[in-house]
Design a protein around this motif. Structure first.
Motif, short mmCIF file in Angstrom:
data_model
loop_
_atom_site.label_atom_id
_atom_site.label_comp_id
_atom_site.label_asym_id
_atom_site.label_seq_id
_atom_site.Cartn_x
_atom_site.Cartn_y
_atom_site.Cartn_z
N HIS A 36 37.93 54.17 34.73
CA HIS A 36 38.71 52.93 34.57
C HIS A 36 38.01 51.79 35.28
CE1 HIS A 36 42.64 54.61 32.99
NE2 HIS A 36 41.84 55.66 33.09
N LYS A 37 37.99 50.63 34.62
CA LYS A 37 37.38 49.44 35.21
C LYS A 37 38.36 48.76 36.14
CE LYS A 37 36.51 48.02 30.93
NZ LYS A 37 35.96 47.31 29.74
N VAL A 38 37.84 48.19 37.22
CA VAL A 38 38.61 47.25 38.03
C VAL A 38 38.12 45.86 37.66
CG1 VAL A 38 39.13 46.41 40.35
CG2 VAL A 38 38.92 48.87 39.94
N LEU A 39 39.06 44.98 37.28
CA LEU A 39 38.72 43.62 36.86
C LEU A 39 39.22 42.61 37.88
CD1 LEU A 39 39.94 44.01 33.17
CD2 LEU A 39 37.59 44.16 33.96
N LEU A 40 38.38 41.64 38.16
CA LEU A 40 38.78 40.49 38.99
C LEU A 40 39.17 39.36 38.06
CD1 LEU A 40 38.89 38.67 41.56
CD2 LEU A 40 36.40 38.39 41.31
N VAL A 41 40.38 38.82 38.25
CA VAL A 41 40.91 37.75 37.40
C VAL A 41 40.82 36.42 38.14
CG1 VAL A 41 42.94 36.97 36.09
CG2 VAL A 41 42.50 39.43 36.37
N ASN A 42 40.31 35.40 37.48
CA ASN A 42 40.21 34.08 38.10
C ASN A 42 41.58 33.44 38.29
OD1 ASN A 42 38.85 31.77 39.12
ND2 ASN A 42 39.15 30.73 37.16
N ASP A 43 41.69 32.60 39.31
CA ASP A 43 42.85 31.72 39.49
C ASP A 43 42.35 30.42 40.11
OD1 ASP A 43 43.40 31.54 42.52
OD2 ASP A 43 43.21 33.70 42.22
N ASP A 44 43.22 29.42 40.16
CA ASP A 44 42.79 28.10 40.65
C ASP A 44 43.02 27.90 42.15
OD1 ASP A 44 42.05 27.38 38.10
OD2 ASP A 44 43.95 26.39 37.64
N PHE A 45 43.53 28.90 42.84
CA PHE A 45 43.99 28.68 44.22
C PHE A 45 43.24 29.48 45.28
CE2 PHE A 45 47.50 27.96 41.26
CZ PHE A 45 47.80 26.64 41.55
N PRO A 83 40.54 30.69 47.61
CA PRO A 83 39.22 30.15 47.97
C PRO A 83 38.09 31.13 47.62
CG PRO A 83 40.76 29.93 49.81
CD PRO A 83 41.43 30.81 48.79
N ARG A 84 36.98 30.56 47.16
CA ARG A 84 35.82 31.40 46.76
C ARG A 84 35.38 32.33 47.89
NH1 ARG A 84 31.72 27.51 43.27
NH2 ARG A 84 33.34 26.49 42.04
N ALA A 85 35.31 31.79 49.10
CA ALA A 85 34.84 32.60 50.23
C ALA A 85 35.78 33.78 50.50
CB ALA A 85 34.71 31.73 51.48
N PHE A 86 37.07 33.56 50.27
CA PHE A 86 38.02 34.66 50.48
C PHE A 86 37.83 35.75 49.43
CE2 PHE A 86 42.07 36.90 50.06
CZ PHE A 86 42.25 37.31 51.37
N VAL A 87 37.60 35.37 48.19
CA VAL A 87 37.35 36.35 47.12
C VAL A 87 36.13 37.20 47.49
CG1 VAL A 87 36.82 36.70 44.67
CG2 VAL A 87 38.35 34.82 45.37
N VAL A 88 35.08 36.56 47.98
CA VAL A 88 33.86 37.27 48.39
C VAL A 88 34.17 38.24 49.53
CG1 VAL A 88 31.57 36.97 49.44
CG2 VAL A 88 32.29 35.49 47.55
N THR A 89 34.98 37.81 50.49
CA THR A 89 35.36 38.68 51.61
C THR A 89 36.08 39.92 51.11
OG1 THR A 89 35.51 36.80 53.12
CG2 THR A 89 36.73 38.77 53.75
N ALA A 139 45.01 47.52 46.57
CA ALA A 139 44.64 47.15 47.95
C ALA A 139 44.00 45.76 47.99
CB ALA A 139 43.70 48.20 48.53
N ALA A 140 43.12 45.47 47.01
CA ALA A 140 42.42 44.18 46.98
C ALA A 140 43.40 43.05 46.65
CB ALA A 140 41.28 44.23 45.97
N GLN A 170 47.76 36.76 52.47
CA GLN A 170 47.34 35.42 52.89
C GLN A 170 48.00 34.34 52.01
OE1 GLN A 170 45.36 35.17 55.64
NE2 GLN A 170 45.47 37.41 55.68
N GLY A 171 48.90 34.75 51.13
CA GLY A 171 49.60 33.78 50.28
C GLY A 171 48.81 33.35 49.05
N TYR A 172 47.79 34.12 48.67
CA TYR A 172 46.98 33.77 47.49
C TYR A 172 47.40 34.60 46.28
CZ TYR A 172 43.91 31.56 50.94
OH TYR A 172 43.40 30.79 51.94
N PRO A 173 47.24 34.02 45.07
CA PRO A 173 47.61 34.75 43.84
C PRO A 173 46.50 35.65 43.31
CG PRO A 173 46.98 32.52 43.27
CD PRO A 173 46.85 32.62 44.77
N LEU A 174 45.50 35.93 44.14
CA LEU A 174 44.35 36.76 43.75
C LEU A 174 44.82 38.05 43.07
CD1 LEU A 174 41.25 37.16 43.97
CD2 LEU A 174 41.67 38.27 46.19
N LEU A 175 44.21 38.35 41.90
CA LEU A 175 44.66 39.51 41.12
C LEU A 175 43.49 40.38 40.66
CD1 LEU A 175 46.95 41.03 39.61
CD2 LEU A 175 46.54 39.48 37.68
#
Ligand code: NFA
Length: 103
Positions: free
Chosen positions: A24-33, A35-41, A83-84, A91-96
Protein backbone atom coordinates in the motif's frame (compact mmCIF):
# COMPACT_ATOMS: atom_id res chain seq x y z
CA UNK A 1 13.92 -63.78 6.64
CA UNK A 2 14.97 -60.31 5.32
CA UNK A 3 12.80 -57.37 6.34
CA UNK A 4 10.66 -55.92 3.50
CA UNK A 5 11.94 -52.63 2.23
CA UNK A 6 9.51 -50.05 3.63
CA UNK A 7 11.19 -46.96 2.23
CA UNK A 8 8.74 -44.84 0.21
CA UNK A 9 9.68 -42.15 -2.21
CA UNK A 10 7.35 -39.19 -2.53
CA UNK A 11 6.34 -38.68 -6.14
CA UNK A 12 4.44 -35.45 -5.42
CA UNK A 13 6.52 -32.30 -5.63
CA UNK A 14 5.55 -30.03 -2.70
CA UNK A 15 3.88 -26.83 -3.86
CA UNK A 16 5.25 -23.61 -2.40
CA UNK A 17 2.28 -21.34 -1.74
CA UNK A 18 3.73 -18.24 -0.10
CA UNK A 19 1.52 -15.27 -0.90
CA UNK A 20 3.26 -11.93 -1.35
CA UNK A 21 1.43 -9.34 0.77
CA UNK A 22 -0.14 -6.57 -1.32
CA UNK A 23 1.70 -3.29 -0.83
CA UNK A 24 0.00 0.00 0.00
CA UNK A 25 1.19 3.49 -0.88
CA UNK A 26 1.38 6.30 1.64
CA UNK A 27 0.42 9.58 -0.06
CA UNK A 28 1.20 13.10 1.09
CA UNK A 29 -1.65 15.51 0.26
CA UNK A 30 -0.98 19.21 -0.29
CA UNK A 31 -2.74 21.93 1.72
CA UNK A 32 -2.38 25.71 1.89
CA UNK A 33 -1.57 25.99 5.60
CA UNK A 34 1.10 23.54 6.78
CA UNK A 35 4.54 25.19 6.62
CA UNK A 36 6.95 23.56 4.14
CA UNK A 37 9.64 23.12 6.79
CA UNK A 38 7.19 21.31 9.06
CA UNK A 39 6.21 18.88 6.27
CA UNK A 40 9.92 18.12 5.74
CA UNK A 41 10.37 17.53 9.49
CA UNK A 42 7.46 15.05 9.52
CA UNK A 43 8.77 13.20 6.44
CA UNK A 44 12.21 12.89 8.02
CA UNK A 45 10.88 11.77 11.41
CA UNK A 46 8.19 9.29 10.33
CA UNK A 47 9.64 7.99 7.06
CA UNK A 48 13.36 8.21 7.95
CA UNK A 49 14.12 10.30 4.85
CA UNK A 50 17.18 12.40 4.26
CA UNK A 51 16.72 16.16 3.90
CA UNK A 52 17.05 16.17 0.10
CA UNK A 53 14.49 13.41 -0.45
CA UNK A 54 12.08 14.96 2.07
CA UNK A 55 12.37 18.35 0.30
CA UNK A 56 11.65 16.72 -3.09
CA UNK A 57 8.62 14.78 -1.83
CA UNK A 58 7.23 17.91 -0.10
CA UNK A 59 7.72 20.05 -3.25
CA UNK A 60 6.15 17.40 -5.50
CA UNK A 61 3.01 17.33 -3.31
CA UNK A 62 3.06 21.14 -3.16
CA UNK A 63 3.16 21.47 -6.96
CA UNK A 64 1.07 18.46 -8.07
CA UNK A 65 -1.36 18.12 -5.14
CA UNK A 66 -0.17 14.70 -3.99
CA UNK A 67 3.03 12.64 -3.83
CA UNK A 68 3.77 8.98 -3.05
CA UNK A 69 5.95 8.92 0.06
CA UNK A 70 6.66 5.16 0.35
CA UNK A 71 5.11 1.69 0.08
CA UNK A 72 4.57 -0.78 2.92
CA UNK A 73 2.30 -3.66 3.86
CA UNK A 74 -1.24 -2.38 4.57
CA UNK A 75 -0.86 -2.33 8.38
CA UNK A 76 2.45 -0.46 8.35
CA UNK A 77 1.22 2.01 5.70
CA UNK A 78 -1.87 2.82 7.79
CA UNK A 79 0.15 3.17 11.01
CA UNK A 80 2.67 5.52 9.37
CA UNK A 81 -0.01 7.63 7.65
CA UNK A 82 -1.92 7.99 10.94
CA UNK A 83 1.20 8.85 12.96
CA UNK A 84 2.39 11.44 10.39
CA UNK A 85 -1.09 13.03 10.15
CA UNK A 86 -1.22 13.15 13.95
CA UNK A 87 2.12 15.06 14.11
CA UNK A 88 0.48 17.85 12.10
CA UNK A 89 -2.81 17.75 14.00
CA UNK A 90 -0.95 18.21 17.32
CA UNK A 91 0.45 21.49 15.96
CA UNK A 92 -2.93 22.60 14.60
CA UNK A 93 -2.09 21.88 10.93
CA UNK A 94 -4.40 20.15 8.42
CA UNK A 95 -1.48 18.03 7.11
CA UNK A 96 -2.86 14.78 5.65
CA UNK A 97 -1.31 11.44 4.75
CA UNK A 98 -3.55 8.79 3.15
CA UNK A 99 -3.02 5.21 1.95
CA UNK A 100 -4.11 3.27 -1.12
CA UNK A 101 -3.40 -0.24 -2.41
CA UNK A 102 -0.86 -0.64 -5.22
CA UNK A 103 -2.16 -1.91 -8.57
N1 NFA B 1 1.55 23.97 0.38
C1 NFA B 1 2.21 24.15 1.68
C2 NFA B 1 2.77 25.58 1.75
O1 NFA B 1 2.91 26.23 0.74
C3 NFA B 1 3.36 23.15 1.89
C4 NFA B 1 2.88 21.74 1.83
C5 NFA B 1 3.51 20.83 0.98
C6 NFA B 1 1.83 21.29 2.65
C7 NFA B 1 3.08 19.51 0.92
C8 NFA B 1 1.42 19.96 2.60
C9 NFA B 1 2.04 19.08 1.74
N2 NFA B 1 3.11 26.04 2.95
Amino acid sequence: MPEPDTTTISRVKPELKVERPKLHKVLLVNDDFTPRAFVVTVLRAEFRMGDGQAQRVMMTAHQRGVCVVAVFTREVAEEKATAATEMGRKQGYPLLFTTEPEE
